[in-house]
Design a protein around this motif. Structure first.
Motif, PDB file in Angstrom:
ATOM      1  N   GLY A 126       0.871  -1.622   0.140  1.00 17.56           N
ATOM      2  CA  GLY A 126      -0.300   0.669  -0.244  1.00 17.56           C
ATOM      3  C   GLY A 126       0.355   1.488   0.182  1.00 17.56           C
ATOM      4  N   ALA A 127       1.552   1.564   0.657  1.00 19.11           N
ATOM      5  CA  ALA A 127       2.762   2.280   0.541  1.00 19.11           C
ATOM      6  C   ALA A 127       3.725   2.880  -0.565  1.00 19.11           C
ATOM      7  N   ALA A 128       3.887   1.571  -1.265  1.00 20.73           N
ATOM      8  CA  ALA A 128       4.375   1.588  -2.508  1.00 20.73           C
ATOM      9  C   ALA A 128       2.890   2.018  -3.638  1.00 20.73           C
ATOM     10  N   ASP A 129       2.140   1.700  -3.399  1.00 21.61           N
ATOM     11  CA  ASP A 129       1.216   2.164  -4.176  1.00 21.61           C
ATOM     12  C   ASP A 129       1.082   3.889  -4.048  1.00 21.61           C
ATOM     13  N   ARG A 130       1.034   4.282  -2.797  1.00 18.70           N
ATOM     14  CA  ARG A 130       0.803   5.781  -2.433  1.00 18.70           C
ATOM     15  C   ARG A 130       1.826   6.649  -2.603  1.00 18.70           C
ATOM     16  N   ASP A 131       3.368   5.826  -2.966  1.00 19.28           N
ATOM     17  CA  ASP A 131       4.209   6.302  -3.581  1.00 19.28           C
ATOM     18  C   ASP A 131       4.098   6.905  -5.797  1.00 19.28           C
ATOM     19  N   PHE A 132       3.321   5.835  -5.840  1.00 20.33           N
ATOM     20  CA  PHE A 132       3.429   6.086  -6.953  1.00 20.33           C
ATOM     21  C   PHE A 132       2.476   6.732  -7.910  1.00 20.33           C
ATOM     22  N   ILE A 133       1.283   6.957  -6.976  1.00 16.32           N
ATOM     23  CA  ILE A 133      -0.353   7.872  -7.377  1.00 16.32           C
ATOM     24  C   ILE A 133       0.517   9.110  -7.300  1.00 16.32           C
ATOM     25  N   GLN A 134       1.772   9.234  -6.369  1.00 12.57           N
ATOM     26  CA  GLN A 134       1.903  10.756  -5.947  1.00 12.57           C
ATOM     27  C   GLN A 134       2.787  11.044  -6.474  1.00 12.57           C
ATOM     28  N   SER A 135       3.648  10.359  -7.310  1.00 11.56           N
ATOM     29  CA  SER A 135       4.884   9.982  -8.600  1.00 11.56           C
ATOM     30  C   SER A 135       3.987  10.469  -9.812  1.00 11.56           C
ATOM     31  N   SER A 136       2.827   9.873 -10.061  1.00  9.52           N
ATOM     32  CA  SER A 136       2.107   9.880 -11.078  1.00  9.52           C
ATOM     33  C   SER A 136       1.327  10.981 -10.949  1.00  9.52           C
ATOM     34  N   CYS A 238       6.590  -4.087  -5.739  1.00 12.27           N
ATOM     35  CA  CYS A 238       5.175  -5.194  -5.230  1.00 12.27           C
ATOM     36  C   CYS A 238       5.970  -6.829  -5.612  1.00 12.27           C
ATOM     37  N   TYR A 239       6.672  -6.928  -6.657  1.00 13.21           N
ATOM     38  CA  TYR A 239       7.573  -7.825  -7.385  1.00 13.21           C
ATOM     39  C   TYR A 239       8.307  -8.499  -6.237  1.00 13.21           C
ATOM     40  N   GLN A 240       9.313  -7.846  -5.639  1.00 13.64           N
ATOM     41  CA  GLN A 240      10.006  -7.918  -4.528  1.00 13.64           C
ATOM     42  C   GLN A 240       9.142  -8.038  -3.077  1.00 13.64           C
ATOM     43  N   TYR A 241       8.398  -7.369  -3.122  1.00 14.36           N
ATOM     44  CA  TYR A 241       7.646  -7.337  -1.258  1.00 14.36           C
ATOM     45  C   TYR A 241       6.835  -8.990  -1.251  1.00 14.36           C
ATOM     46  N   THR A 242       6.162  -9.676  -2.892  1.00 15.13           N
ATOM     47  CA  THR A 242       5.332 -10.578  -2.552  1.00 15.13           C
ATOM     48  C   THR A 242       6.105 -12.001  -2.363  1.00 15.13           C
ATOM     49  N   VAL A 243       7.160 -11.187  -3.163  1.00 13.62           N
ATOM     50  CA  VAL A 243       8.526 -12.630  -3.115  1.00 13.62           C
ATOM     51  C   VAL A 243       8.697 -12.694  -2.122  1.00 13.62           C
ATOM     52  N   ASP A 244       9.300 -11.950  -1.048  1.00 13.87           N
ATOM     53  CA  ASP A 244       9.923 -11.406   0.406  1.00 13.87           C
ATOM     54  C   ASP A 244       8.760 -12.890   1.344  1.00 13.87           C
TER      55      ASP A 244
END
Length: 363
Positions: A126-136, A238-244
């Motif tokens: 969710g935090a990664a999603d927030r950063d992506f939205i703000q950057s975009s 997201c990929y790295q978080y799910t792999v971890d």
């Protein structure tokens, strides 16, 4: 007051003259000054840029914020020139629910401890999603919106002014044709020269603005690259978080999720897996009748079988697997050559492969 009335009357007269000229052009009763082909191409290119920029902007907003109510709220805050309040992402909310559920179920239970791990991963997503939205929003949507609300409105204003100058020019041409006396012709010619000068000046201003669309494309191209970079970073995170998370839950060979406190040693074999009894292989001449033996025909070892509690329901994919129900107890053991992610399971008179990640081995 007299000046205002005269100015108002003059403006009304100009408006009426333009309306008459426009109507006669539509009816084919008056000539219309045509713009050159290059100018028409610039107009078409500008209109196309505006239309596609609007579509890309709107759809990107939908991508970043699928909730229409939230989009309307953000739009109103933007129009009121107020800061948009921080909003928790869906991933962060899901993670919070999972952590709260784990606290109620018991963080020491297999289900509770797993909920905590998955919940924390969802928070990071969710935090990664927030950063992506703000950057975009900053690097992509804002430049597109600035074009539509700034440059494009300027172009529209100058285009409308150009159209008015053209109508004045063509009306002057019409009056010159209709002039009968020499005095009327002289006045009409003077009016035509003034109208032509104003039209040419306005056409040049509009042309420069339309040619600036090329710079707009260059700017939007740079913003598009930044959007793709932000998107690539987001999906990589997201990929790295799910792999971890998968590794943490023991989804890879040699790991086991039933005992949440078990650490996988460097050799890659978990202590639980190492103590599972293995049916010894039969050494000697091969027997054609045993080469096609199915799992249901395999006998478990006489000693060393273990009991296991089923953590989750499992639907068998085929006849070689055993269907499981949460919380039931089964007997498990290993066979030579089996994948470390699977065990042989027995309950009653049924046998079949079962995934180790669905089990908690008991002493």
């Amino acid at each position: 007051m007299d000046f205002s009335v005269k100015k108002l009357a003059s403006g009304a007269g100009v408006f009426f003259t333009r309306a008459v000229q426009f109507t006669e052009e539509k009816l084919g009763q008056a000539e219309k000054t045509e713009l050159d082909a290059h100018f028409e191409n610039l107009l078409s290119r500008a209109d196309s840029t505006k239309n596609w920029t609007e579509k890309i902007l709107r759809q990107t907003e939908v991508l970043l914020q699928p909730n229409p109510s939230a989009r309307i709220e953000e739009f109103l805050y933007e129009k009121l020139d107020r800061k948009i309040p921080s909003r928790i992402t869906n991933g962060e909310l899901l993670g919070q629910y999972m952590v709260d559920a784990a606290s109620e179920f018991g963080p020491g239970t297999p289900y509770g401890s797993t909920l905590i791990k998955v919940g924390e991963a969802q928070r990071r997503l969710g935090a990664a999603d927030r950063d992506f939205i703000q950057s975009s929003m900053i690097n992509f949507l804002t430049p597109l919106r600035n074009f539509l609300e700034g440059d494009w409105k300027t172009i529209l204003r100058e285009r409308r002014l150009l159209e008015n100058r053209r109508l004045d020019l063509d009306a002057s041409k019409t009056r010159l044709k209709k002039a009968k006396t020499a005095e009327a012709k002289a006045a009409a010619e003077q009016e035509l020269r003034v109208a032509q000068t104003e039209f040419d000046r306005q056409a040049e201003v509009t042309r420069l603005l339309l040619e600036g669309i090329s710079s707009t494309h260059i700017n939007h191209l740079r913003c598009l690259h930044e959007f793709v970079e932000a998107q690539a970073t987001y999906y990589a995170q997201c990929y790295q978080y799910t792999v971890d998370l998968q590794k943490l839950l023991g989804r890879f060979p040699g790991a086991f999720v039933g005992d949440t406190n078990t650490q996988v040693p460097p050799g890659g074999v978990s202590p639980s897996a190492a103590t599972i009894p293995v049916v010894p292989a039969v050494v000697g001449p091969s027997n054609p009748s045993t080469s096609s033996m199915t799992f249901t025909e395999v006998s478990p070892p006489s000693t060393g079988t273990r009991k296991a509690r089923v953590l989750y329901d499992y639907d068998a994919a085929d006849s070689s697997e055993l269907e499981l129900l949460a919380d039931e107890l089964i007997t498990v053991y290993s066979l030579p050559g089996m994948d470390s992610d699977w065990l042989m399971g027995e309950k009653g008179n049924k046998k079949g492969k079962v995934p180790v990640t669905y089990l908690e081995l008991l002493n």
